[in-house]
Design an enzyme around this catalytic site. Structure first.
Site, short mmCIF file in Angstrom:
data_model
loop_
_atom_site.label_atom_id
_atom_site.label_comp_id
_atom_site.label_asym_id
_atom_site.label_seq_id
_atom_site.Cartn_x
_atom_site.Cartn_y
_atom_site.Cartn_z
N HIS A 18 -9.48 45.37 81.87
CA HIS A 18 -8.95 44.07 81.41
C HIS A 18 -10.08 43.10 81.10
CE1 HIS A 18 -4.55 44.12 83.04
NE2 HIS A 18 -4.92 45.33 82.63
N TYR A 41 2.07 46.89 92.46
CA TYR A 41 1.43 47.52 91.31
C TYR A 41 -0.09 47.51 91.55
CZ TYR A 41 0.99 48.58 86.25
OH TYR A 41 0.72 49.16 85.03
N LYS A 100 3.23 51.53 93.01
CA LYS A 100 2.80 52.20 91.78
C LYS A 100 1.28 52.11 91.70
CE LYS A 100 2.65 51.45 86.78
NZ LYS A 100 3.45 51.28 85.57
N LYS A 130 -1.76 52.45 89.09
CA LYS A 130 -2.23 52.62 87.71
C LYS A 130 -3.40 53.59 87.74
CE LYS A 130 -1.29 51.15 84.49
NZ LYS A 130 -0.43 51.75 83.48
N ASN A 170 -1.13 56.56 82.01
CA ASN A 170 -1.05 56.09 80.62
C ASN A 170 -1.46 57.16 79.61
OD1 ASN A 170 -1.62 52.85 81.75
ND2 ASN A 170 0.03 53.28 80.30
N ASN A 210 6.80 54.25 79.53
CA ASN A 210 6.86 53.07 78.67
C ASN A 210 6.01 53.31 77.43
OD1 ASN A 210 4.73 52.47 81.02
ND2 ASN A 210 3.96 51.55 79.11
N HIS A 258 9.03 47.98 82.75
CA HIS A 258 7.58 47.97 82.53
C HIS A 258 7.08 46.52 82.51
CE1 HIS A 258 4.56 47.29 79.24
NE2 HIS A 258 3.88 48.18 79.94
N SER A 259 5.78 46.36 82.75
CA SER A 259 5.22 45.01 82.66
C SER A 259 3.81 45.03 82.07
CB SER A 259 5.22 44.39 84.06
OG SER A 259 3.97 43.94 84.45
N ASN A 260 3.43 43.92 81.48
CA ASN A 260 2.03 43.61 81.14
C ASN A 260 1.69 42.31 81.88
OD1 ASN A 260 2.60 44.92 77.92
ND2 ASN A 260 0.96 45.63 79.23
N ARG A 269 -6.13 41.48 72.76
CA ARG A 269 -6.54 42.30 73.90
C ARG A 269 -7.33 43.53 73.44
NH1 ARG A 269 -2.51 45.31 78.29
NH2 ARG A 269 -4.15 46.63 79.16
O1 GKR Z 1 -2.26 46.20 82.51
O2 GKR Z 1 -3.75 47.76 82.25
C1 GKR Z 1 -2.59 47.38 82.31
C2 GKR Z 1 -1.48 48.39 82.15
O3 GKR Z 1 -2.03 49.65 81.89
C3 GKR Z 1 -0.53 47.97 81.05
O4 GKR Z 1 -1.27 47.67 79.90
C4 GKR Z 1 0.50 49.01 80.75
O5 GKR Z 1 1.18 48.68 79.57
O6 GKR Z 1 1.50 48.38 82.85
C5 GKR Z 1 1.59 49.12 81.75
C6 GKR Z 1 2.11 50.50 81.98
O7 GKR Z 1 2.93 50.68 82.86
O8 GKR Z 1 1.76 51.42 81.24
MG MG Z 2 3.30 52.72 82.34
#
Ligand code: GKR
Ligand code: MG
Length: 424
Positions: free
Chosen positions: A25, A147, A191, A193, A223, A269, A320-322, A404
């Site tokens: 990020h 998260y 969760k 990432k 992802n 997502n 899902h979220s950002n 971004r």
């Molecule tokens: O914030 O880096 C992030 C996430 O990877 C996000 O961009 C994703 O879209 O949270 C998201 C996801 O569940 O894939």
């Molecule tokens: Mg995801």
């Protein structure tokens, strides 16, 4: 009731150095805050993407919506479609981590940005909470999950003082991050990432979380950064540790093959982001859980339509979220409260945002026992804090980020870094 003023205010807020499949990020996340004011004095609020292409469309729409009746959502959709058709946005590289920034989502994300504000105004004018316009709440609190992210201690070039979360790269650091988040917010599921470090290490972190939080549902989300072979290998290591396996490998076909070979429930997502992909996914049996997101699925009502489709085809649904602030969180909460078949705790990045950077009066919304509670306040129940809005708009103007780009940001730490998918 007629709309007399629309404001689209871009904002930037501090975002920690969180790692993901693309890179990391940037120091600031971008959003837009929408206000829709009517001739009888109501103001409806929305929050959406603040990246340049999304913002350009929202700003073009601003003047075209004046005079419209906020109950006329079909007219809103028609105006959005015509505006997008006349100003085709360019595709953005790396948009899969922010699906709303993708050119193909321009109509649904611009429509959603204003639909939420229109619904907020409708509900306020009737003195009802927004959820009542979605058929009423089937639950008065919506569960979210902790998260977790691998992260560095601070951003490259130190644009501001490091956040209080510190580095999280090792198993112990990830467990400590989970503990802090669960103690602060009471989350009941976790969760992680992933897709950022070696897959075996990320799986070890899941094992460490399982040991530290017995009985907590766990999810991992690389992802799409793992090949089919790696995803199968990691599935063997993971055994039955997961509640669901989120987007381990790219593509509808890849996910379908993975499900066939492992039998694990797959969530996404990334491969089901619109109704056409939904149709193709059902034909291939690519995923068993769809993570909705009203920001790019075309608003709160289309999210309900998606949930209905999931029910029809026997799929699970969650969210899902950002990186986002309270207006998005509340819109997510109202729609989630009106989805009877919401089967899993939703995602939210909200704990990662700093307490002094909220745009609503009263500051950050509470998350209690892992849930956001609905109130009976009219609309979304939120009022803007204009000093804060001004402060975050100034930050947008000065931060220099307009779109971004997690790859470019990672190149500040690792100049040789490239966008490769799948990387492992
Ligand atoms: O914030 O880096 C992030 C996430 O990877 C996000 O961009 C994703 O879209 O949270 C998201 C996801 O569940 O894939
Ligand atoms: Mg995801």
């Amino acid at each position: 009731m007629k709309i007399i003023r629309i404001a689209v205010t871009p904002i930037a807020f501090r975002d920690p150095p969180l790692l993901n499949a693309s890179g990391i990020h940037e120091p600031f996340a971008l959003r837009s805050i929408i206000e829709v004011e009517t001739d009888n004095g109501y103001i409806g609020l929305g929050e959406s993407y603040g990246d340049a292409p999304a913002l350009a469309i929202q700003q073009q729409l601003q003047s075209q919506l004046i005079g419209m009746d906020p109950f006329n959502l079909n007219q809103l959709r028609a105006v959005v479609k015509a505006t997008v058709a006349a100003n085709k946005p360019a595709s953005v590289a790396g948009a899969e981590l922010a699906p709303g920034s993708h050119a193909s989502k321009a109509v649904s994300n611009a429509y959603s940005a204003f639909e939420v504000a229109f619904l907020d105004v409708q509900a306020r004018s009737m003195n009802l909470p927004l959820v009542d316009l979605l058929g009423g709440a089937v639950r008065d609190r919506v569960p979210f999950s902790a998260y977790l992210f691998f992260k560095y201690a601070q951003h490259a070039d130190s644009p501001y003082a490091p956040d209080s979360w510190g580095e999280a790269l090792s198993e112990a650091q990830i467990v400590a991050q989970a503990r802090r988040m669960i103690e602060a917010y009471g989350f009941k599921s976790i969760k992680l990432k992933a897709g950022a470090l070696e897959p075996e290490h990320e799986v070890s972190c899941i094992k460490a979380l399982k040991k530290a939080f017995p009985g907590y549902p766990l999810r991992i989300d690389p992802n799409g950064n793992w090949s089919l072979e790696t995803s199968i290998r990691m599935a063997e290591l993971l055994g039955d540790d997961l509640q669901y396996y989120e987007d381990p490998t790219p593509g509808l076909e890849g996910m379908a093959e993975l499900h066939k070979r492992t039998g694990l429930p797959l969530a996404t997502n990334m491969v089901v982001t619109d109704f056409d992909e939904f149709r193709r996914s059902v034909a291939l049996n690519s995923v068993q859980i769809v993570l909705a997101d009203h920001h790019y699925w075309g608003g709160l009502r289309d999210t309900q339509a998606l949930a209905k489709m999931c029910e029809t085809f026997g799929l699970g649904v969650s969210m899902h979220s950002n990186s986002h602030l309270a207006i998005s969180l509340m819109a997510m909460t109202h729609v989630a409260a009106a989805v009877p078949n919401l089967d899993f705790a939703c995602d939210t990045h909200y704990p990662w945002q700093e307490p002094d950077e909220e745009v609503i009066k009263g500051g950050k919304l509470p998350i209690v026992d892992g849930c956001v509670h609905l109130t009976r306040e009219p609309g979304l129940g939120l009022e803007l804090d204009y000093d804060q809005l001004g402060k975050l708009n100034d930050q947008f103007l000065s931060c220099g980020i307009r779109q971004r780009d997690d790859v470019r940001q990672m190149q500040k730490y690792k100049p040789e870094w490239k966008a490769v998918k799948p990387r492992y």
